[in-house]
Scaffold this active site. Structure first.
Site, short mmCIF file in Angstrom:
data_model
loop_
_atom_site.label_atom_id
_atom_site.label_comp_id
_atom_site.label_asym_id
_atom_site.label_seq_id
_atom_site.Cartn_x
_atom_site.Cartn_y
_atom_site.Cartn_z
N LEU A 118 -32.94 -16.00 24.65
CA LEU A 118 -32.97 -14.97 25.68
C LEU A 118 -32.00 -13.87 25.27
O LEU A 118 -30.99 -14.13 24.62
CB LEU A 118 -32.54 -15.53 27.04
CG LEU A 118 -33.49 -16.49 27.75
CD1 LEU A 118 -32.87 -16.94 29.08
CD2 LEU A 118 -34.85 -15.87 28.00
N ASP A 119 -32.30 -12.64 25.67
CA ASP A 119 -31.38 -11.54 25.44
C ASP A 119 -30.02 -11.85 26.05
O ASP A 119 -29.91 -12.59 27.03
CB ASP A 119 -31.89 -10.24 26.08
CG ASP A 119 -33.15 -9.72 25.42
OD1 ASP A 119 -33.45 -10.14 24.29
OD2 ASP A 119 -33.85 -8.91 26.06
N TYR A 120 -29.00 -11.26 25.49
CA TYR A 120 -27.63 -11.35 26.03
C TYR A 120 -27.62 -11.02 27.53
O TYR A 120 -26.97 -11.70 28.33
CB TYR A 120 -26.74 -10.38 25.26
CG TYR A 120 -25.39 -10.10 25.85
CD1 TYR A 120 -24.32 -10.96 25.63
CD2 TYR A 120 -25.17 -8.96 26.62
CE1 TYR A 120 -23.07 -10.70 26.17
CE2 TYR A 120 -23.93 -8.68 27.16
CZ TYR A 120 -22.88 -9.56 26.94
OH TYR A 120 -21.65 -9.29 27.48
N HIS A 220 -37.36 -7.55 23.68
CA HIS A 220 -37.18 -6.66 24.83
C HIS A 220 -38.51 -6.29 25.49
O HIS A 220 -38.62 -5.24 26.14
CB HIS A 220 -36.43 -5.38 24.45
CG HIS A 220 -35.04 -5.63 23.95
ND1 HIS A 220 -34.31 -4.67 23.29
CD2 HIS A 220 -34.24 -6.73 24.00
CE1 HIS A 220 -33.13 -5.16 22.95
NE2 HIS A 220 -33.07 -6.41 23.38
#
Length: 293
Positions: A118-120, A220
């Site tokens: 997962l993205d930060y 994203h």
């Protein structure tokens, strides 16, 4: 913070690699990884793995915090973790921030790894294999699109009907270096599809709560797709904004002061070794002030 910096006094000349191995009770390969990440210093200078050292040194290493539990489901071959927002899934370069990998390995050992990321900025569920083989098998499920992922998001504007966003996404290479992580909608990009379903709307804040199902897994993707239809996610500083605003956001991110993105990986559904799994994560507390009473 589970990374700690500890001081050691070395009484006789010792090779740095052996010191780290003995202090952390780890393999030489693991000790080398710590040294490669510049975690051993003497007189504020990075110590090289082949260096012979004596005197006072400082070592930065991960010390598990047992009170910081994120494991929400465990099976024989894997676990599912609920990642907080603003934590990396994997360690980032030479930085000493906590990552979810640290938490996973504190539970299951050094052979455990995330099967996806997962993205930060994004919170929510991450599937992790307990062994290298189980991680490989779980990654194959994602590659074969056999894992159904759903997200919750708070987005600006009224979304009053379901939307299918079908726009190709390109991750460009030859753009401004400081904005190189930004993907783009482009006919040269890879096919990318996102399903968006409205759940509720707060007219006072003009914010919609959305259920989102990505059918592809581009970098994203959800953030870019929602921005492309004028429903930017609350807290989004990278997409749907001017370049100077994106640069300011990235600087705040480096300083750990960026606004929190209202995007949460809420459920994972898949079959593994003959069993069906559906694991859900509750709506984060940070969403609550934005919802209609």
């Amino acid at each position: 913070m589970p990374f700690v910096e500890e001081e050691f006094e070395i009484l006789k000349p010792t090779k740095a690699l052996f010191l780290v191995r003995d202090v952390l009770k780890c393999s030489l390969k693991e000790a080398q990884r710590h040294l490669d990440k510049q975690r051993l210093k003497q007189n504020q200078q990075t110590v090289r793995k082949s260096q012979i050292i004596q005197g006072v040194v400082r070592l930065i290493y991960f010390k598990p915090n047992e009170k910081q539990e994120k494991l929400v489901f465990e099976a024989k071959d894997f676990g599912v973790f609920d990642k907080p927002a603003q934590i990396y899934t994997h360690p980032k370069g030479y930085f000493y921030h906590e990552s979810l990998l640290d938490c996973i390995q504190s539970h299951f050992g050094k052979n455990a790894h995330p099967a996806h990321r997962l993205d930060y900025e994004t919170s929510g569920l991450v599937l992790a294999g307990k062994t290298l083989q189980s991680t490989k098998d779980l990654k194959a499920l994602f590659m074969q699109k056999k894992v159904k992922k759903t997200y919750l998001a708070l987005a600006h504007g009224l979304v009053d009907k379901s939307i299918i966003i079908n726009k190709p996404i390109l991750t460009p290479q030859n753009i401004q270096k400081d904005l190189r992580i930004r993907s783009q909608i482009s006919p040269l990009g890879k096919p990318s599809i996102t399903l968006v379903e409205p759940l509720s709307y707060n007219p006072f804040l003009d914010i919609s709560l959305l259920k989102i199902t990505p059918l592809t897994g581009r970098t994203h993707q959800i953030r870019l797709h929602l921005s492309s239809v004028d429903h930017r996610i609350v807290g989004e500083g990278l997409y749907g904004v001017a370049d100077e605003n994106a640069r300011e956001y990235l600087q705040l991110k480096r300083e750990n002061n960026a606004p929190t993105l209202m995007l949460h990986a809420a459920s994972l559904e898949f079959e593994f070794k003959g069993a069906h799994y559906k694991i859900a994560s509750p709506m984060p507390e940070r969403f609550m002030p934005f919802l209609k009473d």
